[in-house]
Design an enzyme around this catalytic site. Sequence first.
Site, PDB file in Angstrom:
ATOM      1  N   GLY A  12      -5.782  10.162  39.554  1.00  0.00           N
ATOM      2  CA  GLY A  12      -6.922   9.782  38.725  1.00  0.00           C
ATOM      3  C   GLY A  12      -7.429   8.373  38.961  1.00  0.00           C
ATOM      4  O   GLY A  12      -7.989   7.753  38.061  1.00  0.00           O
ATOM      5  N   SER A  13      -7.286   7.880  40.199  1.00  0.00           N
ATOM      6  CA  SER A  13      -7.797   6.523  40.448  1.00  0.00           C
ATOM      7  C   SER A  13      -9.327   6.495  40.351  1.00  0.00           C
ATOM      8  O   SER A  13      -9.908   5.493  39.925  1.00  0.00           O
ATOM      9  CB  SER A  13      -7.311   5.984  41.795  1.00  0.00           C
ATOM     10  OG  SER A  13      -7.922   6.654  42.863  1.00  0.00           O
ATOM     11  N   ASN A  14      -9.972   7.600  40.710  1.00  0.00           N
ATOM     12  CA  ASN A  14     -11.438   7.655  40.536  1.00  0.00           C
ATOM     13  C   ASN A  14     -11.812   7.722  39.057  1.00  0.00           C
ATOM     14  O   ASN A  14     -12.791   7.107  38.633  1.00  0.00           O
ATOM     15  CB  ASN A  14     -12.024   8.849  41.290  1.00  0.00           C
ATOM     16  CG  ASN A  14     -12.197   8.553  42.769  1.00  0.00           C
ATOM     17  OD1 ASN A  14     -13.131   7.860  43.162  1.00  0.00           O
ATOM     18  ND2 ASN A  14     -11.271   9.032  43.579  1.00  0.00           N
ATOM     19  N   LYS A  61      -9.297  33.093  35.867  1.00  0.00           N
ATOM     20  CA  LYS A  61     -10.073  31.837  35.871  1.00  0.00           C
ATOM     21  C   LYS A  61     -11.033  31.843  34.682  1.00  0.00           C
ATOM     22  O   LYS A  61     -11.214  30.836  33.999  1.00  0.00           O
ATOM     23  CB  LYS A  61     -10.849  31.725  37.191  1.00  0.00           C
ATOM     24  CG  LYS A  61     -11.555  30.386  37.368  1.00  0.00           C
ATOM     25  CD  LYS A  61     -12.396  30.356  38.623  1.00  0.00           C
ATOM     26  CE  LYS A  61     -11.625  30.185  39.894  1.00  0.00           C
ATOM     27  NZ  LYS A  61     -11.184  28.810  40.160  1.00  0.00           N
ATOM     28  N   ARG A  87      -9.322  22.718  41.913  1.00  0.00           N
ATOM     29  CA  ARG A  87      -9.634  24.125  41.685  1.00  0.00           C
ATOM     30  C   ARG A  87     -11.116  24.362  41.888  1.00  0.00           C
ATOM     31  O   ARG A  87     -11.914  23.489  41.570  1.00  0.00           O
ATOM     32  CB  ARG A  87      -9.325  24.527  40.237  1.00  0.00           C
ATOM     33  CG  ARG A  87      -7.896  24.515  39.958  1.00  0.00           C
ATOM     34  CD  ARG A  87      -7.521  24.943  38.572  1.00  0.00           C
ATOM     35  NE  ARG A  87      -6.085  24.939  38.573  1.00  0.00           N
ATOM     36  CZ  ARG A  87      -5.332  25.925  39.027  1.00  0.00           C
ATOM     37  NH1 ARG A  87      -5.897  27.055  39.411  1.00  0.00           N
ATOM     38  NH2 ARG A  87      -4.035  25.820  39.072  1.00  0.00           N
ATOM     39  N   HIS A 105     -15.889  13.993  47.566  1.00  0.00           N
ATOM     40  CA  HIS A 105     -15.037  14.591  48.599  1.00  0.00           C
ATOM     41  C   HIS A 105     -14.786  13.559  49.700  1.00  0.00           C
ATOM     42  O   HIS A 105     -15.725  12.877  50.133  1.00  0.00           O
ATOM     43  CB  HIS A 105     -15.730  15.836  49.164  1.00  0.00           C
ATOM     44  CG  HIS A 105     -14.888  16.546  50.179  1.00  0.00           C
ATOM     45  ND1 HIS A 105     -13.843  17.385  49.807  1.00  0.00           N
ATOM     46  CD2 HIS A 105     -14.906  16.532  51.526  1.00  0.00           C
ATOM     47  CE1 HIS A 105     -13.265  17.846  50.912  1.00  0.00           C
ATOM     48  NE2 HIS A 105     -13.884  17.353  51.964  1.00  0.00           N
TER      49      HIS A 105
HETATM   50  C1  GRF Z   1     -10.212  11.579  46.085  1.00  0.00           C
HETATM   51  O1  GRF Z   1      -9.984  11.080  47.375  1.00  0.00           O
HETATM   52  C2  GRF Z   1     -11.366  12.543  46.074  1.00  0.00           C
HETATM   53  O2  GRF Z   1     -12.271  12.347  47.100  1.00  0.00           O
HETATM   54  C3  GRF Z   1     -10.693  13.878  46.257  1.00  0.00           C
HETATM   55  O3  GRF Z   1      -9.464  13.771  45.604  1.00  0.00           O
HETATM   56  C4  GRF Z   1      -9.038  12.415  45.593  1.00  0.00           C
HETATM   57  C5  GRF Z   1      -8.643  12.079  44.195  1.00  0.00           C
HETATM   58  O4  GRF Z   1      -7.980  10.838  44.108  1.00  0.00           O
HETATM   59  N1  GRF Z   1     -11.536  14.933  45.758  1.00  0.00           N
HETATM   60  P1  GRF Z   1      -7.681  10.190  42.700  1.00  0.00           P
HETATM   61  O5  GRF Z   1      -6.864  11.190  41.877  1.00  0.00           O
HETATM   62  O6  GRF Z   1      -8.997   9.879  42.038  1.00  0.00           O
HETATM   63  O7  GRF Z   1      -6.881   8.958  42.987  1.00  0.00           O
END
Ligand code: GRF
Length: 183
Positions: A12-14, A61, A87, A105
Site C-alpha cells: 500500500g505504498s501508493n 466474484k 483481482r 500499472h
Molecule cells: C504498484 O507497483 C502498482 O503499479 C501495481 O502494484 C504495485 C503496488 O505497490 N499495480 P504498493 O502496494 O502500492 O506499494
Amino acid sequence: MKKIAVFASGSGSNFQAILDAQLDAEISLLVCDKPQAFCVERAKKAEVPTFVFQAKEYASKEAYELEILHALKEHGVELIVLAGYMRLIGTTLLQAFEGKIVNIHPSLLPAFPGKDAIGQALEAKVKVSGVTVHYVDAGMDTGPIIAQRAIELNEDETKESLQTKIHRIEHELYPKVIQGLLQ
Ligand code: GRF
C-alpha cells in the site's frame, strides 16, 4: 468533497502516497482482499475505514463484489482507485462505477500487462519501461490510458532497482492524476 475508495492487496505504498498528498477528496474507504496486508495497518493509522475480505469465503466474484458495493454506497464513494489490487474487477462493480475506476500499472501499457510486469520487462531486455494510469474495463490492464511516464533501464537493472524507480514515479504521478480527475 469527492469521496474515494482505494483498493489494495499489498504494502500500500501508493495508498500512502495518496493519503499524504492531501487531495481535495476524502479517502473514505480502503478495500483489501488480504487481511494480513500492510495497507490495512496504514488505513488504521490514518483512521480510514476498511472493508477487508477473503475471496475464498464467498461463492463467487459477484457475491463479494455485492458486499463491496454495499460498503462503497454506505460510504458515499464516487471514485475507485486501484493501487496494487490483485483481482480483476467484475461486472457488478464495473456496471455500478462505469468510467469511475482507475488503476496504476508498472509498465508502459499495452506492453507487459498482468502479473509481474517488472519481471516481464527485464526478461524482454527493454531499454525503457514505465508506469501507466488507466481507466479500468473488463480486461486485464486494457482500459483507456490517462497518463504514462517512461523510465530508462540501466544495463545492470535488477527487479529491486527497477521496482524502486517505478515506485518513486508512481507516488508522484498517481496522486496528481487523481487530483486531476476530481475537477
Ligand atoms: C504498484 O507497483 C502498482 O503499479 C501495481 O502494484 C504495485 C503496488 O505497490 N499495480 P504498493 O502496494 O502500492 O506499494
